[in-house]
Design a protein around this motif. Structure first.
Motif, PDB file in Angstrom:
ATOM      1  N   ARG A 176      32.926  20.730   6.508  1.00  0.00           N
ATOM      2  CA  ARG A 176      32.959  20.281   7.909  1.00  0.00           C
ATOM      3  C   ARG A 176      31.619  20.563   8.583  1.00  0.00           C
ATOM      4  O   ARG A 176      31.087  19.734   9.319  1.00  0.00           O
ATOM      5  CB  ARG A 176      34.091  20.984   8.661  1.00  0.00           C
ATOM      6  CG  ARG A 176      34.099  20.760  10.142  1.00  0.00           C
ATOM      7  CD  ARG A 176      35.168  19.816  10.568  1.00  0.00           C
ATOM      8  NE  ARG A 176      35.211  19.729  12.030  1.00  0.00           N
ATOM      9  CZ  ARG A 176      35.258  18.589  12.679  1.00  0.00           C
ATOM     10  NH1 ARG A 176      35.306  17.468  12.007  1.00  0.00           N
ATOM     11  NH2 ARG A 176      35.301  18.566  13.989  1.00  0.00           N
ATOM     12  N   LYS A 177      31.059  21.745   8.310  1.00  0.00           N
ATOM     13  CA  LYS A 177      29.770  22.106   8.894  1.00  0.00           C
ATOM     14  C   LYS A 177      28.682  21.124   8.448  1.00  0.00           C
ATOM     15  O   LYS A 177      27.883  20.665   9.270  1.00  0.00           O
ATOM     16  CB  LYS A 177      29.399  23.538   8.485  1.00  0.00           C
ATOM     17  CG  LYS A 177      28.070  24.000   9.018  1.00  0.00           C
ATOM     18  CD  LYS A 177      27.766  25.425   8.588  1.00  0.00           C
ATOM     19  CE  LYS A 177      26.391  25.855   8.995  1.00  0.00           C
ATOM     20  NZ  LYS A 177      26.098  27.239   8.552  1.00  0.00           N
ATOM     21  N   VAL A 178      28.678  20.782   7.178  1.00  0.00           N
ATOM     22  CA  VAL A 178      27.688  19.824   6.667  1.00  0.00           C
ATOM     23  C   VAL A 178      27.871  18.467   7.345  1.00  0.00           C
ATOM     24  O   VAL A 178      26.899  17.820   7.746  1.00  0.00           O
ATOM     25  CB  VAL A 178      27.784  19.695   5.130  1.00  0.00           C
ATOM     26  CG1 VAL A 178      26.979  18.517   4.620  1.00  0.00           C
ATOM     27  CG2 VAL A 178      27.318  20.978   4.466  1.00  0.00           C
ATOM     28  N   GLY A 179      29.124  18.040   7.497  1.00  0.00           N
ATOM     29  CA  GLY A 179      29.391  16.771   8.174  1.00  0.00           C
ATOM     30  C   GLY A 179      28.907  16.764   9.606  1.00  0.00           C
ATOM     31  O   GLY A 179      28.322  15.780  10.077  1.00  0.00           O
ATOM     32  N   ILE A 180      29.140  17.855  10.305  1.00  0.00           N
ATOM     33  CA  ILE A 180      28.678  17.963  11.694  1.00  0.00           C
ATOM     34  C   ILE A 180      27.162  17.946  11.755  1.00  0.00           C
ATOM     35  O   ILE A 180      26.566  17.238  12.568  1.00  0.00           O
ATOM     36  CB  ILE A 180      29.244  19.233  12.363  1.00  0.00           C
ATOM     37  CG1 ILE A 180      30.756  19.108  12.543  1.00  0.00           C
ATOM     38  CG2 ILE A 180      28.564  19.495  13.701  1.00  0.00           C
ATOM     39  CD1 ILE A 180      31.432  20.402  12.967  1.00  0.00           C
ATOM     40  N   ARG A 181      26.522  18.718  10.883  1.00  0.00           N
ATOM     41  CA  ARG A 181      25.054  18.764  10.893  1.00  0.00           C
ATOM     42  C   ARG A 181      24.467  17.398  10.542  1.00  0.00           C
ATOM     43  O   ARG A 181      23.449  16.979  11.110  1.00  0.00           O
ATOM     44  CB  ARG A 181      24.546  19.851   9.959  1.00  0.00           C
ATOM     45  CG  ARG A 181      24.895  21.252  10.498  1.00  0.00           C
ATOM     46  CD  ARG A 181      24.237  22.349   9.725  1.00  0.00           C
ATOM     47  NE  ARG A 181      22.788  22.315   9.849  1.00  0.00           N
ATOM     48  CZ  ARG A 181      22.089  22.845  10.848  1.00  0.00           C
ATOM     49  NH1 ARG A 181      22.701  23.429  11.835  1.00  0.00           N
ATOM     50  NH2 ARG A 181      20.780  22.778  10.850  1.00  0.00           N
ATOM     51  N   ARG A 182      25.114  16.687   9.623  1.00  0.00           N
ATOM     52  CA  ARG A 182      24.652  15.345   9.261  1.00  0.00           C
ATOM     53  C   ARG A 182      24.780  14.396  10.460  1.00  0.00           C
ATOM     54  O   ARG A 182      23.867  13.611  10.735  1.00  0.00           O
ATOM     55  CB  ARG A 182      25.466  14.817   8.078  1.00  0.00           C
ATOM     56  CG  ARG A 182      24.946  13.482   7.565  1.00  0.00           C
ATOM     57  CD  ARG A 182      25.731  12.986   6.356  1.00  0.00           C
ATOM     58  NE  ARG A 182      25.564  13.920   5.250  1.00  0.00           N
ATOM     59  CZ  ARG A 182      26.580  14.429   4.557  1.00  0.00           C
ATOM     60  NH1 ARG A 182      27.812  14.100   4.845  1.00  0.00           N
ATOM     61  NH2 ARG A 182      26.354  15.261   3.562  1.00  0.00           N
TER      62      ARG A 182
END
Length: 84
Positions: free
Chosen positions: A64-70
């Motif tokens: 989820r964190k990677v998705g948000i940062r992306r």
């Protein structure tokens, strides 16, 4: 993905980091115990099951964190800024 402002997204990243830290601390505290000691998580299905669930939760949170940062990065590259 949910729509949110960049400020909200950054706040969620901070929340995710805190959750991951707590889960890693929990996992670490139950990783090793002597065989003679009773499983403290026996009522919850046993240490193995609980730790697998916690590890999966950490994996999901980090995804989820990677998705948000992306999404933040994409928004930043699409949004021109005029400095006056």
């Amino acid at each position: 993905m949910d729509k949110m402002t960049i400020t909200e997204a950054l706040a969620e990243i901070k929340l995710i980091d805190n959750k991951v830290a707590r889960k890693v601390e929990f996992i670490t505290s139950y990783l090793v115990r002597p065989n003679s000691q009773v499983d403290p998580l026996g009522d919850s299905g046993g240490s193995r099951k609980v730790l697998e669930q916690e590890r999966q939760a950490v994996t999901d949170l980090l995804a989820r964190k990677v998705g948000i940062r992306r999404a933040i990065q994409e928004a930043n590259t699409r949004t021109p800024v005029a400095i006056t």
